[in-house]
Design a protein around this motif. Structure first.
Motif, mmCIF file in Angstrom:
data_model
loop_
_atom_site.group_PDB
_atom_site.id
_atom_site.type_symbol
_atom_site.label_atom_id
_atom_site.label_comp_id
_atom_site.label_asym_id
_atom_site.label_seq_id
_atom_site.Cartn_x
_atom_site.Cartn_y
_atom_site.Cartn_z
ATOM 1 N N LEU A 100 0.833 -1.186 0.000
ATOM 2 C CA LEU A 100 0.000 0.000 0.000
ATOM 3 C C LEU A 100 0.877 1.248 0.000
ATOM 4 O O LEU A 100 1.935 1.286 0.640
ATOM 5 C CB LEU A 100 -0.913 0.022 1.227
ATOM 6 C CG LEU A 100 -2.026 -1.030 1.296
ATOM 7 C CD1 LEU A 100 -2.816 -0.868 2.583
ATOM 8 C CD2 LEU A 100 -2.934 -0.955 0.086
ATOM 9 N N ALA A 101 0.426 2.259 -0.729
ATOM 10 C CA ALA A 101 1.098 3.554 -0.758
ATOM 11 C C ALA A 101 0.020 4.626 -0.796
ATOM 12 O O ALA A 101 -1.175 4.328 -0.946
ATOM 13 C CB ALA A 101 2.030 3.664 -1.958
ATOM 14 N N GLY A 102 0.407 5.873 -0.643
ATOM 15 C CA GLY A 102 -0.590 6.928 -0.636
ATOM 16 C C GLY A 102 0.008 8.301 -0.847
ATOM 17 O O GLY A 102 1.228 8.489 -0.819
ATOM 18 N N VAL A 103 -0.879 9.267 -1.092
ATOM 19 C CA VAL A 103 -0.510 10.673 -1.218
ATOM 20 C C VAL A 103 -1.587 11.499 -0.522
ATOM 21 O O VAL A 103 -2.722 11.044 -0.332
ATOM 22 C CB VAL A 103 -0.385 11.120 -2.693
ATOM 23 C CG1 VAL A 103 0.734 10.375 -3.400
ATOM 24 C CG2 VAL A 103 -1.718 10.940 -3.436
ATOM 25 N N SER A 104 -1.232 12.712 -0.167
ATOM 26 C CA SER A 104 -2.217 13.663 0.320
ATOM 27 C C SER A 104 -2.861 14.352 -0.881
ATOM 28 O O SER A 104 -2.159 14.778 -1.809
ATOM 29 C CB SER A 104 -1.559 14.709 1.223
ATOM 30 O OG SER A 104 -2.452 15.786 1.473
ATOM 31 N N LEU A 105 -4.180 14.469 -0.879
ATOM 32 C CA LEU A 105 -4.857 15.132 -1.984
ATOM 33 C C LEU A 105 -4.553 16.626 -2.035
ATOM 34 O O LEU A 105 -4.834 17.277 -3.034
ATOM 35 C CB LEU A 105 -6.364 14.904 -1.882
ATOM 36 C CG LEU A 105 -6.819 13.474 -2.193
ATOM 37 C CD1 LEU A 105 -8.314 13.325 -1.939
ATOM 38 C CD2 LEU A 105 -6.480 13.104 -3.638
ATOM 39 N N ARG A 106 -3.972 17.173 -0.980
ATOM 40 C CA ARG A 106 -3.607 18.588 -1.011
ATOM 41 C C ARG A 106 -2.447 18.844 -1.961
ATOM 42 O O ARG A 106 -2.422 19.851 -2.662
ATOM 43 C CB ARG A 106 -3.242 19.058 0.398
ATOM 44 C CG ARG A 106 -4.409 19.033 1.381
ATOM 45 C CD ARG A 106 -3.963 19.460 2.776
ATOM 46 N NE ARG A 106 -5.079 19.434 3.720
ATOM 47 C CZ ARG A 106 -4.964 19.703 5.010
ATOM 48 N NH1 ARG A 106 -3.764 20.009 5.516
ATOM 49 N NH2 ARG A 106 -6.020 19.655 5.810
ATOM 50 N N ARG A 107 -1.470 17.940 -1.964
ATOM 51 C CA ARG A 107 -0.332 18.052 -2.882
ATOM 52 C C ARG A 107 0.060 16.653 -3.326
ATOM 53 O O ARG A 107 1.088 16.113 -2.913
ATOM 54 C CB ARG A 107 0.855 18.756 -2.222
ATOM 55 C CG ARG A 107 0.639 20.207 -1.906
ATOM 56 C CD ARG A 107 1.966 20.942 -1.830
ATOM 57 N NE ARG A 107 2.601 21.031 -3.134
ATOM 58 C CZ ARG A 107 3.886 21.401 -3.320
ATOM 59 N NH1 ARG A 107 4.655 21.665 -2.291
ATOM 60 N NH2 ARG A 107 4.399 21.479 -4.528
ATOM 61 N N PRO A 108 -0.725 16.033 -4.201
ATOM 62 C CA PRO A 108 -0.504 14.617 -4.525
ATOM 63 C C PRO A 108 0.827 14.315 -5.196
ATOM 64 O O PRO A 108 1.361 13.220 -5.023
ATOM 65 C CB PRO A 108 -1.682 14.291 -5.439
ATOM 66 C CG PRO A 108 -2.143 15.605 -5.978
ATOM 67 C CD PRO A 108 -1.897 16.598 -4.893
ATOM 68 N N LEU A 109 1.373 15.257 -5.949
ATOM 69 C CA LEU A 109 2.613 14.967 -6.680
ATOM 70 C C LEU A 109 3.855 15.118 -5.818
ATOM 71 O O LEU A 109 4.953 14.787 -6.271
ATOM 72 C CB LEU A 109 2.721 15.878 -7.909
ATOM 73 C CG LEU A 109 1.591 15.754 -8.934
ATOM 74 C CD1 LEU A 109 1.879 16.637 -10.138
ATOM 75 C CD2 LEU A 109 1.402 14.307 -9.375
ATOM 76 N N HIS A 110 3.706 15.571 -4.591
ATOM 77 C CA HIS A 110 4.886 15.816 -3.744
ATOM 78 C C HIS A 110 4.741 15.221 -2.360
ATOM 79 O O HIS A 110 5.494 15.592 -1.448
ATOM 80 C CB HIS A 110 5.158 17.323 -3.645
ATOM 81 C CG HIS A 110 5.524 17.957 -4.949
ATOM 82 N ND1 HIS A 110 6.803 17.967 -5.445
ATOM 83 C CD2 HIS A 110 4.754 18.572 -5.887
ATOM 84 C CE1 HIS A 110 6.825 18.590 -6.616
ATOM 85 N NE2 HIS A 110 5.590 18.952 -6.908
#
Length: 589
Positions: free
Chosen positions: A210-220
């Motif tokens: 599993l991995a994830g990102v914050s939708l506030r700054r998904p590319l970083h």
């Protein structure tokens, strides 16, 4: 045996849902927790259709009809157009193509579609030449989904399984996660606003970390959330308390039984929910209310067969070294239309593995000049796969995008060429918007799409065979003088050469890299100079073997450009398939 929907109660008891179906799958729960969407079929030979029922399994009604095989439905945000009095509720789902086959496999391609809750107003919203799948709704009303990207061989012959986002009308497609070699699919959103997804270890539908990102700054904000000791995961779904319910597979060197678990990422704990004895428990969803996403409005007008593309500055890019492609490097933008292939091109996986890798057919719609500030603006056909190639002063493609599209009546814009979309663009009106829009709605006769038999073979025979047939140069090339299919096949195979596993683009041919003329040894041979760029890794230092002076007739500028265009368009052997759309009235011939 088919697949079935089962309700798991807090006391551990189970209750079957969607009874009377041979198979049911892909459940999604409404915002108030009272309804369930699912894909089902009454008999094994039926096509999959979308159905809705009450959360207790009663009042089943059919949503989609006569659309072919449809699955993976989700509730989306409310939808509004200026031509309607009121917004409406709609769903999104995955539909198998009826007459379009996946460019990377012998199977029909899948695309994302939407329709109203009563099944009316069906719309296709993705126009990839490979398959799109796994839609999930985001809090702002956009859709996240997994997309196979294979517009070139940069990611190998199979392509790349990436996460994308787009509006519910199919506009403004964008990457959801930074680009790299990792496959990603099965996205879901936690109550905290994080996008969680699976990275399958075998680049397919299997389990993974599993991995994830914050939708506030998904590319970083990308972060790997589980490691080898945690096991493998499949089909994560959020629970109201912020944890995940997910199918779990224990690590190979550890104990445990596969099944459904509750995963608390903050506490790093895994709590068993259901450890099945028979079959597999996949695609879990919590039957509970959840926040309704923001509604979305749309400018799409289905009666308009055209759209517009514009770019603020083609020199804006994501290179780690800005000097690699400074302002003014991009001289021209080539606009290509991807040509879907139907059942007639269906081949087996064995043939795909044994044959020379081939890119999907594409044709040139236009080559338009870039304005002094790096901007461009073009009118293109709506609802078709489009690829943009940024060309240098030699006509070589410096960078090529994946398959993009613009919906009917939409103006689709970008900041630059593979730029970082999370950066603020310059606040100025681009030069391209001060000039007439370039027309690229049908092929421009001034920039014909090269055909191997008609355009490339004659050049090879007249300019290459004098040295490469019976002479000292190698490899020897067979003649295609008779213009029969066998001779042309042999000539094409000889030009591309055997597969070079160590090439810059994995799985490409030794002498020609389909889709990348600048890194192809044939291009450097006929131009007599190194054409690879600093970002092309090993190809940037490749030795150049120019054509020996006086030993062969020189290629004309037109012949050189024809070969370069042919390579950048995929170096295909076969002819283009017939176009499947009509030219809009009033467009250029």
């Amino acid at each position: 045996m088919g697949t079935h929907l089962v309700q798991l109660n807090p006391d551990g008891s189970k209750r079957p849902l969607a009874e009377g179906f041979q198979s049911a799958r892909d459940a999604d729960v409404s915002w108030d927790g009272r309804k369930i969407l699912f894909a089902g079929k009454h008999t094994a030979t039926d096509a999959w259709d979308i159905f809705e029922m009450d959360a207790d399994g009663s009042n089943i009604r059919q949503v989609t009809r006569n659309l072919g095989s449809c699955h993976s439905p989700i509730y989306t945000s409310s939808y509004y157009t200026i031509t309607e009095k009121e917004p409406w509720e709609q769903i999104a789902f995955v539909r198998y193509g009826v007459d379009q086959f996946d460019e990377r496999s012998p199977n029909p391609a899948t695309a994302l579609w939407t329709c109203k809750l009563d099944g009316s107003y069906p719309q296709r919203i993705t126009y990839n030449l490979s398959s799109d799948l796994d839609p999930a709704i985001l809090p702002d009303g956009r859709i996240a989904y997994a997309s196979w990207r294979r517009a070139d061989f940069q990611d190998g012959t199979a392509g790349r399984l990436a996460l994308e986002t787009l509006n519910t009308d199919g506009t403004d497609r964008a990457p959801a996660v930074r680009r790299d070699d990792v496959a990603r699919r099965m996205p879901c959103v936690t109550p905290a606003g994080d996008l969680i997804f699976v990275e399958p270890h075998d680049r397919s539908n299997g389990p993974g970390r599993l991995a994830g990102v914050s939708l506030r700054r998904p590319l970083h904000t990308y972060m790997v959330l589980t490691g080898p000791r945690d096991g493998l995961f499949h089909s994560p779904a959020p629970l109201p308390d912020g944890s995940l319910v997910v199918e779990w597979f224990p690590p190979k060197d550890g104990g445990g039984t596969p099944g459904l678990v509750r995963l608390d990422l903050a506490a790093r704990t895994i709590e068993p929910i259901l450890l099945p004895v028979e079959g597999k428990a996949i695609q879990p969803k919590a039957i509970a209310p959840r926040p309704r996403p923001d509604g979305r409005s749309s400018v799409v007008s289905p009666e308009d067969s055209e759209a517009e593309l514009y770019c603020l500055d083609s020199s804006a890019n994501d290179f780690r070294d800005p000097s690699w492609m400074p302002a003014g490097t991009v001289k021209t933008i080539r606009i290509l239309e991807g040509m879907p292939e139907g059942p007639s091109r269906a081949i087996s996986f064995k043939q795909l593995a044994e044959a020379l890798p081939v890119l999907s057919p594409r044709r040139i719609l236009a080559e338009i000049p870039v304005q002094p500030d790096g901007s461009f603006h073009a009118k293109v056909p709506a609802n078709v796969p489009i690829q943009l190639q940024a060309l240098d002063e030699r006509g070589l493609a410096l960078r090529s995008c994946g398959w993009i599209w613009a919906r009917s009546h939409q103006a689709q814009g970008c900041i630059g060429c593979h730029e970082d979309p999370e950066r603020t663009p310059p606040n100025r009106v681009p030069d391209a918007l001060k000039t007439d829009v370039a027309m690229a709605v049908v092929p421009d006769l001034a920039h014909p799409t090269p055909d191997f038999a008609k355009d490339i073979a004659p050049i090879i025979e007249s300019k290459c065979l004098p040295c490469h047939q019976g002479g000292k140069q190698r490899p020897e090339l067979p003649s295609a003088g008779a213009r029969d299919a066998v001779a042309l096949d042999r000539l094409h195979a000889a030009i591309l050469g055997p597969i070079d596993a160590g090439g810059a683009a994995r799985g490409t041919a030794r002498y020609v890299h389909p889709g990348r003329a600048r890194t192809s040894p044939l291009t450097m041979h006929i131009l007599g100079t190194r054409t690879a760029r600093p970002w092309d890794d090993a190809e940037a230092s490749r030795d150049v073997k120019p054509i020996p002076a006086g030993q062969a007739p020189a290629l004309t500028g037109s012949e050189t450009q024809t070969i370069i265009r042919w390579i950048d368009l995929g170096a295909r052997r076969g002819a283009l398939p017939e176009a499947r759309r009509q030219a809009p009235s009033g467009s250029n011939p």
